[in-house]
Design a protein around this motif. Structure first.
Motif, PDB file in Angstrom:
ATOM      1  N   ALA A  32       0.782  -1.206  -0.016  1.00  0.00           N
ATOM      2  CA  ALA A  32      -0.008   0.039  -0.059  1.00  0.00           C
ATOM      3  C   ALA A  32       0.835   1.229  -0.106  1.00  0.00           C
ATOM      4  CB  ALA A  32      -0.942  -0.083   1.234  1.00  0.00           C
ATOM      5  N   SER A  33       1.938   1.366  -0.783  1.00  0.00           N
ATOM      6  CA  SER A  33       2.437   2.236  -1.108  1.00  0.00           C
ATOM      7  C   SER A  33       3.086   2.725  -2.541  1.00  0.00           C
ATOM      8  CB  SER A  33       3.903   2.321  -0.339  1.00  0.00           C
ATOM      9  OG  SER A  33       4.718   1.432  -1.069  1.00  0.00           O
ATOM     10  N   LEU A  45      -4.209  -5.523  -2.505  1.00  0.00           N
ATOM     11  CA  LEU A  45      -3.678  -4.823  -1.570  1.00  0.00           C
ATOM     12  C   LEU A  45      -3.060  -5.514  -0.355  1.00  0.00           C
ATOM     13  CD1 LEU A  45      -3.236  -1.644  -2.033  1.00  0.00           C
ATOM     14  CD2 LEU A  45      -4.889  -1.291  -0.373  1.00  0.00           C
ATOM     15  N   ARG A  72      -0.314  -5.529   2.998  1.00  0.00           N
ATOM     16  CA  ARG A  72       0.446  -4.804   4.201  1.00  0.00           C
ATOM     17  C   ARG A  72      -0.121  -3.500   4.468  1.00  0.00           C
ATOM     18  NH1 ARG A  72       4.271  -6.883   0.999  1.00  0.00           N
ATOM     19  NH2 ARG A  72       5.385  -4.932   0.609  1.00  0.00           N
ATOM     20  N   PHE A  73      -1.419  -3.346   4.425  1.00  0.00           N
ATOM     21  CA  PHE A  73      -1.869  -2.006   4.624  1.00  0.00           C
ATOM     22  C   PHE A  73      -1.858  -1.905   6.260  1.00  0.00           C
ATOM     23  CE2 PHE A  73      -5.566  -4.306   3.500  1.00  0.00           C
ATOM     24  CZ  PHE A  73      -6.213  -4.241   4.158  1.00  0.00           C
ATOM     25  N   ASP A  74      -2.046  -0.820   6.760  1.00  0.00           N
ATOM     26  CA  ASP A  74      -1.915  -0.438   8.274  1.00  0.00           C
ATOM     27  C   ASP A  74      -3.570  -0.516   8.727  1.00  0.00           C
ATOM     28  OD1 ASP A  74       0.653  -0.574   8.852  1.00  0.00           O
ATOM     29  OD2 ASP A  74       0.958   1.509   8.365  1.00  0.00           O
ATOM     30  N   VAL A  80      -6.260   3.827   3.394  1.00  0.00           N
ATOM     31  CA  VAL A  80      -5.308   3.758   2.325  1.00  0.00           C
ATOM     32  C   VAL A  80      -5.382   5.005   1.375  1.00  0.00           C
ATOM     33  CG1 VAL A  80      -4.430   2.542  -0.009  1.00  0.00           C
ATOM     34  CG2 VAL A  80      -5.305   1.372   1.751  1.00  0.00           C
ATOM     35  N   ARG A  89      -4.771   4.516  -4.276  1.00  0.00           N
ATOM     36  CA  ARG A  89      -5.838   4.098  -5.015  1.00  0.00           C
ATOM     37  C   ARG A  89      -5.851   4.589  -6.448  1.00  0.00           C
ATOM     38  NH1 ARG A  89      -9.264   1.123  -2.126  1.00  0.00           N
ATOM     39  NH2 ARG A  89      -9.240   0.920   0.111  1.00  0.00           N
ATOM     40  N   ALA A 147      -4.111  -6.916   5.630  1.00  0.00           N
ATOM     41  CA  ALA A 147      -3.550  -6.132   6.137  1.00  0.00           C
ATOM     42  C   ALA A 147      -2.239  -6.396   6.913  1.00  0.00           C
ATOM     43  CB  ALA A 147      -4.347  -5.589   7.450  1.00  0.00           C
ATOM     44  N   ARG A 148      -1.423  -5.566   7.523  1.00  0.00           N
ATOM     45  CA  ARG A 148      -0.251  -5.723   7.874  1.00  0.00           C
ATOM     46  C   ARG A 148      -0.397  -6.399   9.559  1.00  0.00           C
ATOM     47  NH1 ARG A 148       4.302  -3.174   6.716  1.00  0.00           N
ATOM     48  NH2 ARG A 148       3.336  -1.355   6.133  1.00  0.00           N
TER      49      ARG A 148
END
Length: 249
Positions: A137-138, A170, A172-174, A179, A184, A203-204
């Motif tokens: 997610a970056s 997606l 490892r999003f926090d 996001v 996106r 998720a992470r």
């Protein structure tokens, strides 16, 4: 008696039964960027389907055999079949390898472009195949994915008369954080349009690396965890996509 009273309602077949009736579905987790989470996604999806009662073949297409090592680390009996197959002939061999299984999940090799293309081609040629492209997610993860994966997906789509079934997942999003709109928007821009963003993602969470360390999927480590719910949601979304009617170009 009111209309319909006393009549048995028809029940929709289970997801596994529908996969079986279709002759099985095929899911490929592919990325050219290392560390994107394709092995984590493939391993946990495969075990989620197995826990639902499906007969599952998990193909490790990476010469490093990450998933074979994970399976060997298990201290309990396996619930699916893990097969190492880092061969570029996979696209030709897959119909023979997957015969009799309800679900086949393939983990791509990462930096090995030719083998990654073999996985993509094998899945694209199957009428019930779905390609999953995991991405962090970056923007730093999204940019190389757009640059490197889009040409491979476009090449595969040119081999078949139907539109490619593909989703970006997606990773490892926090949790608790939205996001960013920038991420996106970047995912939605061409040329990643061939693999639109999936509704669900992972998720992470520390339980994911632990699943590969112990060989126990999240559904086995903690069946009530948020991670288990995430994997189950992705599994449902992907299976429904695989079982949907093909769309001719």
């Amino acid at each position: 008696m009111s209309p319909g009273k006393g009549l048995k309602r028809s029940r929709r077949p289970s997801l596994v039964a529908r996969c079986r009736e279709a002759g099985g579905i095929v899911i490929g987790c592919v990325q050219t960027k290392g560390g994107a989470g394709d092995s984590t996604l493939a391993y946990n999806l495969a075990h989620e389907y197995a826990q639902l009662g499906a007969s599952v073949l998990l193909i490790d297409g990476d010469i490093q055999q990450t998933l074979v090592d994970a399976a060997n680390a298990r201290t309990v009996a396996p619930i699916l079949t893990v097969m190492p197959y880092p061969h570029e002939s996979l696209w030709q061999d897959l119909p023979r390898l997957r015969g009799g299984y309800d679900v086949t999940v393939i983990d791509g090799p990462g930096h090995h472009v030719a083998m990654t293309m073999a996985v993509i081609t094998a899945v694209a040629l199957d009428k019930h195949g779905v390609l999953l492209v995991p991405v962090g997610a970056s923007i730093a993860d999204v940019r190389p994915t757009r640059r490197d994966m889009a040409p491979l997906l476009a090449r595969a789509e040119g081999l078949v008369p139907w539109k490619l079934r593909a989703r970006t997942v997606l990773m490892r999003f926090d949790t608790g954080e939205t996001v960013t709109t920038t991420v996106r928007e970047a995912l939605a821009e061409p040329p990643v349009v061939a693999a639109p963003l999936a509704a669900e993602g992972l998720a992470r969470r520390t339980i994911y690396p632990r699943s590969l360390e112990t060989g126990l999927a999240v559904c086995e480590l903690d069946s009530r965890s948020a991670a288990k719910a995430e994997v189950a949601a992705v599994a449902r979304e992907v299976a429904e996509l695989a079982l949907s009617d093909v769309v001719l170009k």
